[in-house]
Design an enzyme around this catalytic site. Structure first.
Site, short mmCIF file in Angstrom:
data_model
loop_
_atom_site.label_atom_id
_atom_site.label_comp_id
_atom_site.label_asym_id
_atom_site.label_seq_id
_atom_site.Cartn_x
_atom_site.Cartn_y
_atom_site.Cartn_z
N LYS A 244 0.83 -1.20 0.00
CA LYS A 244 0.00 0.00 0.00
C LYS A 244 0.87 1.26 0.00
CE LYS A 244 -4.32 -1.87 1.68
NZ LYS A 244 -5.34 -1.95 2.71
N1 GLU Z 1 -10.35 -6.24 4.36
C1 GLU Z 1 -9.42 -7.24 3.95
C2 GLU Z 1 -8.26 -6.60 3.22
O1 GLU Z 1 -8.38 -5.49 2.74
C3 GLU Z 1 -10.04 -8.28 3.04
C4 GLU Z 1 -11.07 -9.08 3.72
C5 GLU Z 1 -11.67 -10.18 2.89
O2 GLU Z 1 -11.72 -10.06 1.66
O3 GLU Z 1 -12.13 -11.13 3.49
O4 GLU Z 1 -7.22 -7.20 3.16
#
Ligand code: GLU
Length: 306
Positions: A244
């Site tokens: 990121k």
């Molecule tokens: N929020 C998680 C992420 O951004 C992904 C969760 C999911 O897809 O189960 O890594």
């Protein structure tokens, strides 16, 4: 046959990168190919790490690419009551207990390890007596853990194949709620996917080892298990894993390339197009098949790296 329901569930703790966009794209194409529904969920449970402005940027980016939610996006920060209910159900169906271990205790040299080197919780607080809990509560705030059984959970991932994990020896008692009161991803994701009726989950391979415990929670909470597709690691042309960090940000891609160029490059990188060229979402939906998607590494084309 029931129409599939898929989702993209970003954590807006920083900028999305091309790997995140690829997950969103594949989740979208997979359900749209069969006339299904695509939902977006903002995983902003950790308010301190997820400012509202970052969520808005994520939604704007998805909008520019045409990857919009068919229903108003779900915000995890607004669903605390639902997680509380799920926790209550789990308390009835399993052993849920306060854990007072400090970071240093958890990471002690003698702590048992998971395959990937992570710490396997040793169960130190699993059998505390009420008076011990009371005494420890006066000193620090506990997190909440759930005790896992000695049970093997298996599932077949659409890309990674057959996966089996022994919950007791490869996962360990895991956290449902942090000591600061924030619900853990593992609980929230299962409650959300279950209540939204999600039938397929497309996400990064880094979450593969979380899936068995999520399947176990689904069973306890009475939800059906969706189909899973864990996307392999996405690298740049030098083999570097995307992060990121600013240089990899999807926002920078959108400054330099048109949405069609980005969609085409992502589709080419994962095997859906024979060459990198601009592509519309509609044509990618028409040509979509999981059998075309690379199962090992996905390398982004050079010209595409912002
Ligand atoms: N929020 C998680 C992420 O951004 C992904 C969760 C999911 O897809 O189960 O890594």
């Amino acid at each position: 046959m029931e129409k599939p329901i898929g989702r993209f569930a970003p954590t807006p703790s920083g900028e999305l990168h091309a790997g995140n966009l690829l997950c969103a794209l594949l989740a979208y194409l997979s359900v749209k190919r069969r006339g299904g529904k695509f939902l977006v969920r903002i995983e902003d449970l950790d308010g301190a790490r997820c400012p509202a402005s970052a969520s808005q940027r994520v939604l704007e980016m998805l909008r520019r690419l045409g990857l919009e939610s068919d229903e108003p996006p779900l915000w995890q920060s607004k669903r605390l009551a639902a997680y509380g209910k799920a926790e209550e159900t789990l308390r009835r169906k399993a052993t849920v207990y306060p854990c007072f271990c400090t970071r240093a205790e958890l990471h002690a040299a003698e702590a048992p390890r998971q395959h990937d080197g992570g710490v396997l919780y040793a169960g130190t607080c699993r059998n505390l007596l009420p008076e011990q809990i009371q005494a420890l509560s006066a000193k620090r705030k506990p997190c909440v853990r759930i005790a896992v059984p000695a049970m093997r959970i298996s599932f077949t991932d659409g890309l990674a194949g057959r996966i089996t994990q022994n919950l007791a020896t490869e996962c360990g008692d895991f956290i449902l709620r942090r000591s600061d009161g924030v619900y853990a991803y593992q609980l929230a994701v299962v409650a959300d996917d279950g209540e939204s009726g999600i039938t397929e989950i497309v996400r990064g391979i880094d979450l593969l080892t979380s899936t068995p415990r999520q399947i176990w929670l689904q069973r306890l909470l009475g939800f059906a298990t969706p189909t899973y597709y864990h996307i392999p690691l996405v690298c740049d042309a030098d083999g570097r894993k995307l992060s990121k960090r600013e240089g990899d940000s999807a926002a920078r891609l959108l400054e330099r390339y048109t949405p069609e160029q980005i969609l085409g490059a992502l589709a080419y990188a994962c095997g859906l197009l024979p060459q990198a060229r601009p592509a519309t979402l509609a044509e990618l939906v028409d040509g979509f098949a999981w059998s075309k998607v690379h199962k090992d590494r996905i390398v982004l084309p050079e010209r595409f790296i912002g």
